[in-house]
Design a protein around this motif. Structure first.
Motif, mmCIF file in Angstrom:
data_model
loop_
_atom_site.group_PDB
_atom_site.id
_atom_site.type_symbol
_atom_site.label_atom_id
_atom_site.label_comp_id
_atom_site.label_asym_id
_atom_site.label_seq_id
_atom_site.Cartn_x
_atom_site.Cartn_y
_atom_site.Cartn_z
ATOM 1 N N ILE A 97 52.247 -69.830 70.700
ATOM 2 C CA ILE A 97 53.103 -69.810 69.507
ATOM 3 C C ILE A 97 52.263 -69.486 68.283
ATOM 4 O O ILE A 97 51.262 -70.147 67.997
ATOM 5 N N ILE A 98 52.681 -68.460 67.564
ATOM 6 C CA ILE A 98 52.067 -68.059 66.298
ATOM 7 C C ILE A 98 52.979 -68.553 65.177
ATOM 8 O O ILE A 98 54.154 -68.189 65.129
ATOM 9 N N ILE A 99 52.457 -69.384 64.285
ATOM 10 C CA ILE A 99 53.251 -69.831 63.126
ATOM 11 C C ILE A 99 52.695 -69.183 61.876
ATOM 12 O O ILE A 99 51.532 -69.403 61.506
ATOM 13 N N GLU A 100 53.520 -68.367 61.249
ATOM 14 C CA GLU A 100 53.155 -67.755 59.956
ATOM 15 C C GLU A 100 53.845 -68.560 58.867
ATOM 16 O O GLU A 100 55.069 -68.607 58.781
ATOM 17 N N ASN A 101 53.039 -69.218 58.041
ATOM 18 C CA ASN A 101 53.554 -70.120 57.015
ATOM 19 C C ASN A 101 53.592 -69.407 55.668
ATOM 20 O O ASN A 101 52.557 -69.059 55.107
ATOM 21 N N LYS A 102 54.775 -69.164 55.159
ATOM 22 C CA LYS A 102 54.930 -68.464 53.885
ATOM 23 C C LYS A 102 55.673 -69.350 52.897
ATOM 24 O O LYS A 102 56.842 -69.670 53.097
ATOM 25 N N ILE A 103 54.986 -69.752 51.831
ATOM 26 C CA ILE A 103 55.678 -70.477 50.771
ATOM 27 C C ILE A 103 56.269 -69.450 49.804
ATOM 28 O O ILE A 103 57.424 -69.103 49.897
ATOM 29 N N TRP A 104 55.449 -68.919 48.926
ATOM 30 C CA TRP A 104 55.966 -67.875 48.026
ATOM 31 C C TRP A 104 55.146 -66.591 48.116
ATOM 32 O O TRP A 104 55.460 -65.604 47.468
ATOM 33 N N ALA A 105 54.086 -66.587 48.910
ATOM 34 C CA ALA A 105 53.228 -65.405 49.007
ATOM 35 C C ALA A 105 53.950 -64.254 49.701
ATOM 36 O O ALA A 105 54.838 -64.465 50.541
ATOM 37 N N ARG A 106 53.563 -63.034 49.362
ATOM 38 C CA ARG A 106 54.157 -61.860 49.985
ATOM 39 C C ARG A 106 53.541 -61.594 51.355
ATOM 40 O O ARG A 106 52.403 -61.965 51.626
ATOM 41 N N ASP A 107 54.324 -60.918 52.221
ATOM 42 C CA ASP A 107 53.793 -60.494 53.520
ATOM 43 C C ASP A 107 52.731 -59.418 53.323
ATOM 44 O O ASP A 107 52.855 -58.572 52.429
ATOM 45 N N GLN A 108 51.726 -59.449 54.168
ATOM 46 C CA GLN A 108 50.703 -58.409 54.140
ATOM 47 C C GLN A 108 51.038 -57.317 55.148
ATOM 48 O O GLN A 108 51.766 -57.547 56.116
ATOM 49 N N ASP A 149 47.941 -68.865 60.677
ATOM 50 C CA ASP A 149 48.040 -70.153 59.989
ATOM 51 C C ASP A 149 47.986 -71.314 60.977
ATOM 52 O O ASP A 149 47.158 -72.211 60.847
ATOM 53 N N ILE A 150 48.894 -71.316 61.949
ATOM 54 C CA ILE A 150 48.899 -72.337 62.995
ATOM 55 C C ILE A 150 49.110 -71.641 64.340
ATOM 56 O O ILE A 150 50.034 -70.827 64.490
ATOM 57 N N TYR A 151 48.266 -71.971 65.321
ATOM 58 C CA TYR A 151 48.375 -71.383 66.665
ATOM 59 C C TYR A 151 48.472 -72.517 67.678
ATOM 60 O O TYR A 151 47.651 -73.437 67.689
ATOM 61 N N ILE A 152 49.502 -72.468 68.531
ATOM 62 C CA ILE A 152 49.751 -73.502 69.537
ATOM 63 C C ILE A 152 49.742 -72.842 70.917
ATOM 64 O O ILE A 152 50.405 -71.816 71.124
ATOM 65 N N THR A 153 49.021 -73.437 71.865
ATOM 66 C CA THR A 153 48.976 -72.853 73.206
ATOM 67 C C THR A 153 48.795 -73.941 74.261
ATOM 68 O O THR A 153 48.185 -74.986 73.999
ATOM 69 N N ASN A 154 49.348 -73.696 75.451
ATOM 70 C CA ASN A 154 49.067 -74.536 76.624
ATOM 71 C C ASN A 154 48.420 -73.686 77.717
ATOM 72 O O ASN A 154 48.487 -74.012 78.902
ATOM 73 N N ASN A 155 47.845 -72.561 77.281
ATOM 74 C CA ASN A 155 47.188 -71.562 78.136
ATOM 75 C C ASN A 155 48.165 -70.713 78.941
ATOM 76 O O ASN A 155 47.755 -69.777 79.630
ATOM 77 N N ASN A 209 51.278 -81.609 77.589
ATOM 78 C CA ASN A 209 50.242 -82.631 77.849
ATOM 79 C C ASN A 209 48.846 -82.127 77.506
ATOM 80 O O ASN A 209 48.008 -82.878 76.986
ATOM 81 N N ASN A 210 48.584 -80.862 77.816
ATOM 82 C CA ASN A 210 47.256 -80.301 77.560
ATOM 83 C C ASN A 210 47.291 -79.214 76.480
ATOM 84 O O ASN A 210 46.405 -78.359 76.421
ATOM 85 N N ALA A 211 48.318 -79.264 75.650
ATOM 86 C CA ALA A 211 48.463 -78.240 74.605
ATOM 87 C C ALA A 211 47.360 -78.389 73.555
ATOM 88 O O ALA A 211 46.853 -79.485 73.292
ATOM 89 N N GLU A 212 47.005 -77.263 72.954
ATOM 90 C CA GLU A 212 46.000 -77.243 71.894
ATOM 91 C C GLU A 212 46.603 -76.609 70.647
ATOM 92 O O GLU A 212 47.397 -75.657 70.738
ATOM 93 N N VAL A 213 46.223 -77.129 69.510
ATOM 94 C CA VAL A 213 46.726 -76.630 68.226
ATOM 95 C C VAL A 213 45.539 -76.257 67.351
ATOM 96 O O VAL A 213 44.572 -77.021 67.240
ATOM 97 N N TYR A 214 45.608 -75.077 66.734
ATOM 98 C CA TYR A 214 44.508 -74.592 65.891
ATOM 99 C C TYR A 214 45.041 -74.198 64.510
ATOM 100 O O TYR A 214 46.178 -73.746 64.370
ATOM 101 N N LYS A 215 44.199 -74.359 63.522
ATOM 102 C CA LYS A 215 44.508 -73.911 62.158
ATOM 103 C C LYS A 215 43.575 -72.766 61.804
ATOM 104 O O LYS A 215 42.370 -72.848 62.041
#
Length: 421
Positions: free
Chosen positions: A107-118, A97-103, A85-91
């Motif tokens: 959740i950390i979302i690492e979005n990889k299409i074809w790029a290599r990991d750093q 890439d995408i961060y989701i939290t309800n405090n 209900n009070n979750a926040e999403v950040y880019k």
């Protein structure tokens, strides 16, 4: 491969292309507005951008946390994450890439299409959310067990150990040397993302603009993962009943690609010769690599004039260009030659292709330079290009010939070798 079978293949393919054009005019095409403004594999703008727009409870879809809940259900984290209900999403939060939290949960979302990991990329993101300060060795302000890492790729795969750093994958967790645990999920566009988009489309109801946006992005994801059911490509042609037997012929043509291209360029040469008789000297570059054309009256200065050319590049593309042949000059002479050429032609830098003018040390190319996909290269397209540049090319070459004829007063003659005279 008999002439009869080849002829039948060409006839069937001609009918197929006519049918495609008719369907395009009826609106049955592969147009996708998203692909008009972003590239298919653009991680940040296309994919993370759309993901953020739909997941964000405060987004302009005005559906609150509906799409976020559907997403968490699709990836199996709904129960773990809890209240949305009070979750926040950040880019791009702390480079994530995408961060989701309800405090409480994160959740950390690492979005990889074809790029290599750093290097240590995921490890750094975990520490950024845990807010670990290594300088004073204090404990994290966010418990590791309340963090989840979601690794998103076109197809299921795990991040590299280099990216994980001190963390190692153990089932559904990342575990470090001190037995700290972070939840881990490897998900894919091919599976979970398509499922989520289908759920989202069902829930969009009669909101037409929202449905259209989700449908367009679903189409993008299906293209990215090879699930796009395209009735307008070669696969559709060979899958059509009765056309399967032509596949062997097509494969033979692919194997003899250079011969096919050579025949293609030869046909172009014959067309030029038939229209202009012997006015133009046509040079075959060999092995299907291309052709060059030069008006016969410039034969005496052929090592110092502009050629009209069609050349296969290393990128499965073909360049249509007008370039200066002066390969015998060394790179030190290049500046002087270019300067004098501009004086003789009475033109400035705008007359030359800026990319080739800046980076190619051997060819000076006029601005009419074009690069097209090999599949789009036709005899008609080259003839049209030839007709559009023929007059100007001949005029430029005439100015060069006139200058070279001035003897000691020539601006260019000093750059010729003995072989050129």
């Amino acid at each position: 491969m008999t002439d009869e079978n080849l002829g039948l293949l060409l006839e069937r393919f001609r009918e197929f292309t006519i049918d495609i054009e008719a369907r395009k005019k009826r609106g049955q095409n592969d147009f996708n507005p998203l692909l008009c403004v972003q590239k298919l594999d653009d991680e940040a703008n296309m994919h993370s951008g759309f993901l953020y727009a739909l997941l964000n409870p405060c987004g302009e879809h005005y559906q609150d946390d509906l799409f976020l809940k559907l997403f968490l259900k699709s990836i199996g984290l709904k129960e773990w994450f809890g209240d949305t209900n009070n979750a926040e999403v950040y880019k791009e939060y702390k480079n994530i890439d995408i961060y989701i939290t309800n405090n409480n949960k994160h959740i950390i979302i690492e979005n990889k299409i074809w790029a290599r990991d750093q290097g240590t990329q995921i490890a750094r993101y975990i520490e950024a959310i845990a807010e670990v300060d290594s300088s004073d060795e204090r404990e994290s302000s966010v418990e590791y067990e309340n963090i989840a890492v979601v690794y998103l790729a076109p197809y299921i795969k795990n991040p590299t150990q280099q990216s994980l750093g001190k963390w190692k994958i153990q089932g559904e967790f990342l575990v470090d040397n001190e037995n700290n645990k972070v939840r881990f999920k490897a998900i894919s566009y091919d599976n979970e993302m398509i499922d989520w988009l289908e759920y989202a489309l069902n829930e969009a109801g009669g909101i037409s603009n929202l449905r259209m946006a989700i449908e367009c992005y679903t189409d993008v994801v299906k293209r990215l993962t090879g699930k796009k059911d395209n009735t307008m490509d070669l696969q559709a042609f060979f899958n059509k009943k009765g056309n399967e037997r032509f596949l062997e012929i097509a494969l033979e043509l692919v194997a003899r690609r250079d011969e096919v291209l050579h025949a293609h360029f030869s046909a172009i040469a014959r067309e030029i010769e038939s229209k202009y008789k012997k006015d133009y000297e046509i040079n075959d570059l060999g092995n299907g690599k291309g052709i060059t054309l030069l008006h016969s009256k410039f034969d005496e200065i052929k090592n110092f004039c502009f050629y009209i050319a069609a050349e296969i590049t290393d990128k499965e593309k073909i360049s249509l260009n007008i370039y200066l042949c002066n390969s015998k000059s060394n790179t030190e002479q290049r500046k002087s030659i270019i300067k004098k050429i501009k004086e003789v032609l009475d033109v400035n830098d705008e007359a030359f292709n800026p990319y080739r003018f800046q980076y190619n040390k051997y060819d000076l190319t006029l601005k009419e330079f074009k690069e097209i996909d090999l599949k789009d290269f036709t005899q008609e397209r080259f003839i049209n290009f030839f007709e559009s540049v023929r007059k100007q090319t001949d005029e430029f070459n005439q100015k060069i010939a006139d200058d070279l004829a001035k003897g000691q007063d020539s601006k260019l003659r000093k750059f010729l070798t003995d072989e050129d005279d």
